[in-house]
Design an enzyme around this catalytic site. Structure first.
Site, PDB file in Angstrom:
ATOM      1  N   GLU A  45      76.459   9.789  68.373  1.00 40.17           N
ATOM      2  CA  GLU A  45      75.291   9.521  69.213  1.00 40.17           C
ATOM      3  C   GLU A  45      75.635   8.656  70.420  1.00 40.17           C
ATOM      4  O   GLU A  45      76.325   7.635  70.313  1.00 40.17           O
ATOM      5  CB  GLU A  45      74.225   8.831  68.370  1.00 40.17           C
ATOM      6  CG  GLU A  45      72.901   8.605  69.068  1.00 40.17           C
ATOM      7  CD  GLU A  45      71.841   8.049  68.131  1.00 40.17           C
ATOM      8  OE1 GLU A  45      70.663   8.043  68.528  1.00 40.17           O
ATOM      9  OE2 GLU A  45      72.188   7.624  67.018  1.00 40.17           O
ATOM     10  N   LYS A 116      66.313  13.531  71.521  1.00 39.70           N
ATOM     11  CA  LYS A 116      65.954  12.988  70.217  1.00 39.70           C
ATOM     12  C   LYS A 116      64.438  12.879  70.100  1.00 39.70           C
ATOM     13  O   LYS A 116      63.777  12.325  70.983  1.00 39.70           O
ATOM     14  CB  LYS A 116      66.606  11.607  70.053  1.00 39.70           C
ATOM     15  CG  LYS A 116      66.500  10.977  68.685  1.00 39.70           C
ATOM     16  CD  LYS A 116      67.337   9.694  68.658  1.00 39.70           C
ATOM     17  CE  LYS A 116      67.369   9.029  67.309  1.00 39.70           C
ATOM     18  NZ  LYS A 116      68.251   7.827  67.311  1.00 39.70           N
ATOM     19  N   TYR A 122      62.795  -0.060  64.078  1.00 37.56           N
ATOM     20  CA  TYR A 122      62.776  -0.991  62.950  1.00 37.56           C
ATOM     21  C   TYR A 122      64.171  -1.599  62.834  1.00 37.56           C
ATOM     22  O   TYR A 122      65.148  -1.083  63.381  1.00 37.56           O
ATOM     23  CB  TYR A 122      62.420  -0.261  61.653  1.00 37.56           C
ATOM     24  CG  TYR A 122      63.346   0.883  61.324  1.00 37.56           C
ATOM     25  CD1 TYR A 122      64.531   0.666  60.616  1.00 37.56           C
ATOM     26  CD2 TYR A 122      63.063   2.178  61.745  1.00 37.56           C
ATOM     27  CE1 TYR A 122      65.392   1.713  60.329  1.00 37.56           C
ATOM     28  CE2 TYR A 122      63.925   3.217  61.465  1.00 37.56           C
ATOM     29  CZ  TYR A 122      65.091   2.986  60.757  1.00 37.56           C
ATOM     30  OH  TYR A 122      65.948   4.025  60.489  1.00 37.56           O
ATOM     31  N   CYS A 152      70.534  11.886  64.817  1.00 39.70           N
ATOM     32  CA  CYS A 152      70.451  10.710  63.955  1.00 39.70           C
ATOM     33  C   CYS A 152      69.114  10.600  63.218  1.00 39.70           C
ATOM     34  O   CYS A 152      68.907  11.264  62.214  1.00 39.70           O
ATOM     35  CB  CYS A 152      70.768   9.445  64.754  1.00 39.70           C
ATOM     36  SG  CYS A 152      71.261   8.049  63.701  1.00 39.70           S
ATOM     37  N   ILE A 300      87.115 -22.771  51.340  1.00 37.44           N
ATOM     38  CA  ILE A 300      87.175 -21.326  51.129  1.00 37.44           C
ATOM     39  C   ILE A 300      86.675 -20.532  52.329  1.00 37.44           C
ATOM     40  O   ILE A 300      87.203 -19.455  52.634  1.00 37.44           O
ATOM     41  CB  ILE A 300      86.397 -20.948  49.848  1.00 37.44           C
ATOM     42  CG1 ILE A 300      86.715 -19.518  49.426  1.00 37.44           C
ATOM     43  CG2 ILE A 300      84.895 -21.186  50.026  1.00 37.44           C
ATOM     44  CD1 ILE A 300      86.209 -19.172  48.038  1.00 37.44           C
ATOM     45  N   ASP A 301      85.673 -21.034  53.053  1.00 37.88           N
ATOM     46  CA  ASP A 301      85.129 -20.271  54.171  1.00 37.88           C
ATOM     47  C   ASP A 301      86.133 -20.143  55.309  1.00 37.88           C
ATOM     48  O   ASP A 301      86.321 -19.059  55.868  1.00 37.88           O
ATOM     49  CB  ASP A 301      83.839 -20.925  54.676  1.00 37.88           C
ATOM     50  CG  ASP A 301      82.721 -20.881  53.644  1.00 37.88           C
ATOM     51  OD1 ASP A 301      82.571 -19.835  52.993  1.00 37.88           O
ATOM     52  OD2 ASP A 301      82.017 -21.897  53.488  1.00 37.88           O
ATOM     53  N   GLU A 407      74.759 -20.940  53.588  1.00 38.76           N
ATOM     54  CA  GLU A 407      74.614 -22.181  54.355  1.00 38.76           C
ATOM     55  C   GLU A 407      73.621 -22.011  55.496  1.00 38.76           C
ATOM     56  O   GLU A 407      72.770 -22.871  55.734  1.00 38.76           O
ATOM     57  CB  GLU A 407      75.973 -22.602  54.894  1.00 38.76           C
ATOM     58  CG  GLU A 407      76.973 -22.978  53.818  1.00 38.76           C
ATOM     59  CD  GLU A 407      78.376 -23.165  54.362  1.00 38.76           C
ATOM     60  OE1 GLU A 407      79.241 -23.643  53.606  1.00 38.76           O
ATOM     61  OE2 GLU A 407      78.624 -22.830  55.532  1.00 38.76           O
TER      62      GLU A 407
END
EC number: 6.3.5.1
Length: 558
Positions: A45, A116, A122, A152, A300-301, A407
């Site tokens: 598209e 189209k 949305y 689509c 860890i992040d 977070e």
């Protein structure tokens, strides 16, 4: 009338707004398809403008540029005698209205234009803002074959397909711009299977590939025979041009050659990880950054962000910086250094102690008589933000922030501190998914990854309790519920839009649910100022979930 068609699927990675560059991709794919013996090439598209072009199409100059590019493509593709036709997708002006359109170009001439009909409005889509809806489309006649070319959203409900079936469509060729969401690959296959089952007509679905701001298009184009069986499939997360041969049987039905390629599509954590890599790679490369700079905390992040960055860009384009304070543990320093060694990036250290001292001296007279609190913690985070932005300004690397969805949901982040940066690769990942991806990456080397094989995130980073280390002995769970609890509550609130009472009924403590709801609501102003990041879930912050900052709705029960 022909009884055989060689149909090429051109799964390309365009750049929004780069009309000249996209036109080159279109022609290169056409030449590849011609070499493969294709009769017609199906593109994703709006391949000429890139998708989604948003308000670019409201500029008359942009629309003129597209028309000139179409003229050039016509000239260039008429030079090869009996070369394939193109189903070229582009924004298109018709009698002063803009449409999301597909042009059938054959031997250098625009033979047919279709627009189209069903414009999505949305989630991340707002096509009604910039396009007019086309009429219910007629079939496209090509070499005696009646092709249905819905675009689509036209295939997400039955009406357009039913209309084209009634008009005699024999094969559906569908351009798509369908961005990744976890588990959406199965949804697409099932939906297309529904349309095929309803119509009895085979369908080829060509999807875009590549990152565009928050969106990642995962490719995975495919075709189904009229009985719903898989006919052809392209890989996910990579450009490709594949030609398959379709024949008309004695019963008049079209069917694909059984030997057409059928690539596997990754699922689960593999698909999520590849989405993160592709989204970051394209954001950095399409915006022409030399690389990224990441603040490494030993947590860890930042470790997962660094691993994704190295897999996306290569170790030589990733700069890792440790910025210790008096509260930074010896273990965190060791873990950050070990992770950098595993990723083969190297790491540098810039101590923020002098900055903390300077701010204490400057603000001391103003703060006199007040106890230290979160203010001093935020000054530490903002000192780190200043350092990272200074490195970015001086050397050109984009700052990659490392915050996750858990977070950001509850505001456990500092504006102009750890939120400071140009892109957030973990933005739509809950903390529990962060843990899962770390385990997954240590056990797998993703397709196309530029980083090393084997373990790239030290086990201690994964197993130790998460901490911001902004005060002595600080742990995330001092301020937040355990992440498995928090993430389930957040998922129900954000993706599920469930009320407090409904979440409590699912087994959670009411006081905890109410507290998380308030945190989520109060942090909207922070999220509005956060950098863009890769969309993974159906309700990513930003374009998917749009809540007012000033919000008097406090009915937390029903």
């Amino acid at each position: 009338m022909t009884n055989m068609l060689a149909i090429a699927i051109a799964q390309l990675n365009p750049i929004v707004g780069d009309v000249a560059g996209n036109a080159e991709k279109v022609v290169a794919a056409w030449e590849t398809a011609a070499d493969q013996g294709a009769d017609i090439v199906l593109y994703s598209e709006l391949v000429l403008s890139g998708y989604p072009p948003e308000d670019l199409v409201m500029k008359p100059a942009f629309m003129r540029h597209l028309r000139h590019a179409v003229d050039d493509i016509c000239e260039r593709t008429k030079t090869r005698k009996n070369g394939p036709a193109l189903l070229l997708t582009t924004p298109w002006d018709i009698d002063g209205e803009r449409f999301n359109a597909v042009l059938l170009i054959d031997q250098g001439k625009i033979e047919t234009v279709r627009a189209k009909n069903d414009l999505p409005n949305y989630g991340v889509f707002d096509e009604k803002r910039v396009f007019s809806a086309g009429p219910m489309p007629d079939v496209v006649s090509f070499r005696g074959v009646k092709l249905g070319v819905p675009i689509c959203e036209d295939v997400w409900t039955p009406k357009v397909i039913a209309h084209l079936k009634d008009r005699g469509a024999e094969i559906f060729l569908v351009p798509n711009g369908s961005p990744f969401e976890a588990d959406k690959g199965d949804l697409r296959r099932n939906l297309i299977a529904d349309r095929v089952r309803e119509s009895g007509v085979p369908m080829i679905y060509c999807n875009e590939v590549g990152g565009q701001d928050e969106l990642v298009f995962d490719g995975g184009s495919f075709g189904l025979n009229g009985d719903g069986s898989l006919a052809v499939a392209l890989p996910g997360f990579a450009e490709d041009v594949i030609t398959s041969t379709w024949s008309r049987g004695e019963d008049g039905a079209w069917r694909c050659d059984a030997n057409a390629p059928k690539a596997d599509y990754p699922g689960g954590l593999d698909a999520i990880y590849q989405t993160l890599v592709l989204g970051l790679r394209d954001y950095v490369n399409k915006n022409r950054f030399p690389g990224v700079v990441i603040g490494m905390s030993g947590g860890i992040d930042s470790a997962l962000s660094a691993a994704i960055a190295v897999d996306a860009l290569g170790a030589d384009r990733v700069r890792l910086v440790m910025m210790p304070s008096p509260y930074t543990s010896k273990e965190s320093l060791e873990d950050a250094e070990q992770c950098a060694g595993m990723l083969k990036t190297g790491i540098e250290s810039i101590n923020i102690g002098p900055a903390m001292g300077a701010f204490e001296q400057m603000l001391g007279p103003v703060f006199e008589g007040r106890d230290p609190d979160i203010t001093e913690e935020n000054i530490q985070a903002r000192s780190r933000g200043i350092i990272l932005m200074g490195l970015s300004n001086k050397f050109g690397h984009m700052v990659l922030t490392t915050g996750n969805k858990s977070e950001m949901s509850v505001g456990y982040a500092t504006l102009y501190g750890d939120m400071c940066g140009g892109y957030s690769v973990l933005k739509d990942l809950y903390k529990t998914t962060v843990f899962a991806l770390c385990h997954w990456r240590n056990a797998h080397h993703p397709a196309g990854a530029l980083g090393p094989d084997g373990i790239v995130i030290p086990e201690r980073i994964i197993t130790k309790p998460p901490s911001a280390e902004l005060r002595p002995d600080q742990k995330d769970e001092d301020s937040l519920p355990p992440y498995d609890v928090l993430d389930d509550i957040l998922h129900q609130m954000i993706e599920g839009e469930r009320s407090v009472s409904e979440i409590v009924e699912s087994g959670h403590d009411e006081a905890t649910v109410r507290r998380v709801w308030r945190l989520l609501d109060r942090a909207e102003y922070k999220r509005r100022q956060a950098p863009p990041g890769v969309k993974i879930t159906p309700r990513a912050f930003g374009r998917d979930r749009r809540y007012p900052i000033t919000n008097g709705f406090t009915n937390l029960v029903t």
